[in-house]
Design an enzyme around this catalytic site. Structure first.
Site, PDB file in Angstrom:
ATOM      1  N   CYS A  63       1.334  -1.526  -0.079  1.00 45.53           N
ATOM      2  CA  CYS A  63       0.066   0.093  -0.387  1.00 45.53           C
ATOM      3  C   CYS A  63       0.824   1.494  -0.166  1.00 45.53           C
ATOM      4  O   CYS A  63       0.196   2.112   0.045  1.00 45.53           O
ATOM      5  CB  CYS A  63      -1.104   0.400   1.050  1.00 45.53           C
ATOM      6  SG  CYS A  63      -2.188  -1.710   1.402  1.00 45.53           S
ATOM      7  N   HIS A  76      -2.599   6.892   2.547  1.00 41.45           N
ATOM      8  CA  HIS A  76      -3.396   5.550   1.675  1.00 41.45           C
ATOM      9  C   HIS A  76      -4.444   5.304   2.455  1.00 41.45           C
ATOM     10  O   HIS A  76      -5.172   5.318   3.632  1.00 41.45           O
ATOM     11  CB  HIS A  76      -2.224   4.051   2.238  1.00 41.45           C
ATOM     12  CG  HIS A  76      -3.229   3.278   1.754  1.00 41.45           C
ATOM     13  ND1 HIS A  76      -3.605   2.899   1.192  1.00 41.45           N
ATOM     14  CD2 HIS A  76      -3.226   1.720   3.073  1.00 41.45           C
ATOM     15  CE1 HIS A  76      -4.321   1.418   1.146  1.00 41.45           C
ATOM     16  NE2 HIS A  76      -3.599   0.893   2.007  1.00 41.45           N
ATOM     17  N   ASN A  97     -10.498  -0.407   0.364  1.00 38.41           N
ATOM     18  CA  ASN A  97      -8.922   0.016   0.420  1.00 38.41           C
ATOM     19  C   ASN A  97      -8.519  -0.806  -1.151  1.00 38.41           C
ATOM     20  O   ASN A  97      -8.393  -1.616  -0.925  1.00 38.41           O
ATOM     21  CB  ASN A  97      -8.559  -0.560   1.019  1.00 38.41           C
ATOM     22  CG  ASN A  97      -6.443  -1.168   1.546  1.00 38.41           C
ATOM     23  OD1 ASN A  97      -6.345  -0.718   1.030  1.00 38.41           O
ATOM     24  ND2 ASN A  97      -6.413  -0.976   2.653  1.00 38.41           N
TER      25      ASN A  97
HETATM   26  O1  UT7 Z   1      -3.785  -1.113   3.446  1.00 37.48           O
HETATM   27  C1  UT7 Z   1      -3.262  -2.677   3.797  1.00 37.48           C
HETATM   28  C2  UT7 Z   1      -3.314  -1.984   5.415  1.00 37.48           C
HETATM   29  N1  UT7 Z   1      -4.895  -2.752   6.499  1.00 37.48           N
HETATM   30  C3  UT7 Z   1      -4.931  -1.231   7.244  1.00 37.48           C
HETATM   31  O2  UT7 Z   1      -4.966  -0.482   7.835  1.00 37.48           O
HETATM   32  C4  UT7 Z   1      -6.446  -2.445   8.207  1.00 37.48           C
HETATM   33  C5  UT7 Z   1      -5.628  -1.871   9.298  1.00 37.48           C
HETATM   34  N2  UT7 Z   1      -6.802  -2.778  10.594  1.00 37.48           N
HETATM   35  C6  UT7 Z   1      -8.820  -2.135  10.381  1.00 37.48           C
HETATM   36  O3  UT7 Z   1      -8.586  -1.560   9.480  1.00 37.48           O
HETATM   37  C7  UT7 Z   1      -9.331  -2.746  10.746  1.00 37.48           C
HETATM   38  O4  UT7 Z   1      -8.651  -3.566  12.629  1.00 37.48           O
HETATM   39  C8  UT7 Z   1     -10.376  -3.666  10.216  1.00 37.48           C
HETATM   40  C9  UT7 Z   1     -11.877  -3.183   9.953  1.00 37.48           C
HETATM   41  C10 UT7 Z   1      -9.015  -4.986   9.219  1.00 37.48           C
HETATM   42  C11 UT7 Z   1     -11.024  -4.621  11.912  1.00 37.48           C
HETATM   43  O5  UT7 Z   1     -11.822  -3.768  12.342  1.00 37.48           O
HETATM   44  P1  UT7 Z   1     -11.457  -4.092  13.686  1.00 37.48           P
HETATM   45  O6  UT7 Z   1     -12.114  -2.397  14.968  1.00 37.48           O
HETATM   46  O7  UT7 Z   1     -10.263  -3.920  14.338  1.00 37.48           O
HETATM   47  O8  UT7 Z   1     -12.222  -5.074  14.549  1.00 37.48           O
HETATM   48  P2  UT7 Z   1     -11.771  -6.901  15.049  1.00 37.48           P
HETATM   49  O9  UT7 Z   1     -10.607  -7.714  13.836  1.00 37.48           O
HETATM   50  O10 UT7 Z   1     -10.522  -6.017  16.072  1.00 37.48           O
HETATM   51  O11 UT7 Z   1     -12.742  -7.388  15.254  1.00 37.48           O
HETATM   52  C12 UT7 Z   1     -13.496  -7.166  16.489  1.00 37.48           C
HETATM   53  C13 UT7 Z   1     -14.815  -7.930  16.075  1.00 37.48           C
HETATM   54  C14 UT7 Z   1     -14.428  -9.584  16.880  1.00 37.48           C
HETATM   55  O12 UT7 Z   1     -15.947  -9.634  17.314  1.00 37.48           O
HETATM   56  P3  UT7 Z   1     -15.412 -10.470  18.716  1.00 37.48           P
HETATM   57  O13 UT7 Z   1     -14.075 -11.352  18.631  1.00 37.48           O
HETATM   58  O14 UT7 Z   1     -15.245  -8.866  19.550  1.00 37.48           O
HETATM   59  O15 UT7 Z   1     -17.198 -10.752  19.037  1.00 37.48           O
HETATM   60  C15 UT7 Z   1     -14.700 -10.067  14.618  1.00 37.48           C
HETATM   61  O16 UT7 Z   1     -15.145 -11.058  14.792  1.00 37.48           O
HETATM   62  O17 UT7 Z   1     -15.709  -7.258  15.132  1.00 37.48           O
HETATM   63  C16 UT7 Z   1     -15.372  -8.780  14.110  1.00 37.48           C
HETATM   64  N3  UT7 Z   1     -15.959  -8.377  12.484  1.00 37.48           N
HETATM   65  C17 UT7 Z   1     -17.230  -9.025  11.993  1.00 37.48           C
HETATM   66  N4  UT7 Z   1     -18.030  -8.119  12.302  1.00 37.48           N
HETATM   67  C18 UT7 Z   1     -18.998  -8.069  11.903  1.00 37.48           C
HETATM   68  C19 UT7 Z   1     -14.151  -8.624  12.026  1.00 37.48           C
HETATM   69  N5  UT7 Z   1     -14.906  -8.460  10.855  1.00 37.48           N
HETATM   70  C20 UT7 Z   1     -16.360  -8.500  10.969  1.00 37.48           C
HETATM   71  C21 UT7 Z   1     -16.936  -7.964  10.284  1.00 37.48           C
HETATM   72  N6  UT7 Z   1     -18.672  -7.634  10.458  1.00 37.48           N
HETATM   73  N7  UT7 Z   1     -16.962  -7.414   8.516  1.00 37.48           N
END
Ligand code: UT7
Length: 323
Positions: free
Chosen positions: A123, A248, A279
């Site tokens: 990225c 980005h 993204n």
């Molecule tokens: O371009 C390359 C660089 N990439 C990035 O910069 C990505 C950076 N990271 C992010 O943007 C975020 O970490 C994500 C968008 C990928 C994820 O968001 P988050 O707020 O960090 O969620 P998380 O991974 O901490 O997950 C929180 C909860 C989990 O459930 P539990 O374990 O708390 O019950 C996940 O299973 O959200 C759940 N979850 C979802 N729920 C509904 C994860 N994905 C989803 C989804 N819909 N699509």
């Protein structure tokens, strides 16, 4: 006797003459994704900031999208294809490792015998490519360069993995860079943290992308502000001189966090293209900038701070004067 070799003298600086983009035809909404995986529009909008993204079809390869975006950048800049001598395609999603995509892109654009190579800094790729083009111009290796960021991330995304399929989209953006007396691309600040190389990865040719989203989020929101300040300092501008901020497009919350941490002016135009593009990795910065220019949010002569970051982990930022 050790011979002393002569060096070529380059231009005092490099600047961008024009941008172009290509957005695949197919729009994929959060509703469509939530019919396949356990997610919903509200979660995606709140946690990532995406409303829709574009998925490329079979007739929209990374090369096809690169050619379209670069053709538009050439038309916008007024530079003829025959005057381009360097083509850089920043991508982390080529269909195969060999051959590189840049020679075919150059050929299809009618650019004969250009120096042409692919660059993978994920990225951060567009900012690495821009820096490489500017340095090639300053060292005399190039006069006019095309820098393209192009990705078909859907080829490498598991559409049943709700952690990644909601985020990534496809597209391409391009810039024409030329030699100039007055620098319009500031020195790059780039770096990497290979200790976190598994944070975003594809294990092998039959696997999809895996991402430790939380780790990348934490890194992006806590480690990159200093590099943005250094890029400003090296370009001889203060953070208060920045008119346009184009990080980005990874997550709208990361964009907003950076805006707060950097203490940008209230009237700075901030790229939020992720809302409709998702993204798109190395394509995200030129895609966002092209749209901002077309909407009139960015004016000729504005001072913009670009900041790419992603898999590697890699980052790169520089200040540019907008065309
Ligand atoms: O371009 C390359 C660089 N990439 C990035 O910069 C990505 C950076 N990271 C992010 O943007 C975020 O970490 C994500 C968008 C990928 C994820 O968001 P988050 O707020 O960090 O969620 P998380 O991974 O901490 O997950 C929180 C909860 C989990 O459930 P539990 O374990 O708390 O019950 C996940 O299973 O959200 C759940 N979850 C979802 N729920 C509904 C994860 N994905 C989803 C989804 N819909 N699509």
């Amino acid at each position: 006797m050790t011979r002393r070799l002569s060096a070529r003298a380059g231009a005092p600086g490099a600047r961008i003459l024009g941008f172009g983009d290509y957005r695949p035809r197919r729009i994929v909404t959060n509703e469509e994704i939530s019919q396949r995986v356990d997610t919903d529009d509200e979660w995606i909008r709140t946690r990532v900031g995406i409303a829709e993204r574009r998925f490329a079809g079979d007739d929209e390869s990374v090369v096809d999208m690169s050619v379209a975006a670069a053709g538009k950048a050439l038309a916008t800049s007024g530079v003829l294809a025959q005057d381009i001598d360097t083509v850089i395609v920043a991508t982390c999603t080529p269909p195969a490792p060999i051959p590189g995509l840049a020679p075919e892109v150059a050929h299809r654009l009618g650019i004969a015998s250009a120096g042409a190579f692919d660059l993978n800094a994920a990225c951060a790729g567009f900012c690495y490519g821009l820096a490489s083009a500017a340095d090639a111009i300053r060292s005399g290796s190039s006069q006019n360069a095309l820098v393209i960021g192009a990705e078909k991330l859907t080829d490498w995304t598991d559409q049943d993995d709700r952690g990644t399929c909601i985020i990534f989209g496809d597209g391409a953006g391009a810039a024409v860079v030329t030699a100039t007396d007055s620098p319009g691309i500031g020195p790059v600040v780039w770096g990497s943290d290979g200790e976190k190389s598994r944070a975003i990865s594809v294990a092998d040719r039959s696997s999809f992308m895996e991402m430790d989203g939380r780790a990348v989020y934490r890194w992006a929101t806590t480690q990159l502000a200093d590099s943005a300040h250094r890029a400003c300092k090296l370009a001889g501008v203060d953070i208060s001189d920045i008119d346009v901020f184009v990080p980005h497009q990874a997550n709208l919350r990361i964009v907003d966090s950076m805006v707060r941490t950097l203490k940008l002016r209230d009237d700075v135009a901030v790229a939020r293209d992720i809302v409709t593009s998702g993204n798109t990795s190395s394509a995200s910065i030129p895609l966002a900038l092209t749209a901002m220019i077309e909407r009139g949010e960015v004016k000729t002569g504005d001072t913009a701070l670009l900041l790419g970051f992603g898999a590697g982990l890699t980052f790169a930022g520089q200040v540019i004067i907008c065309p």
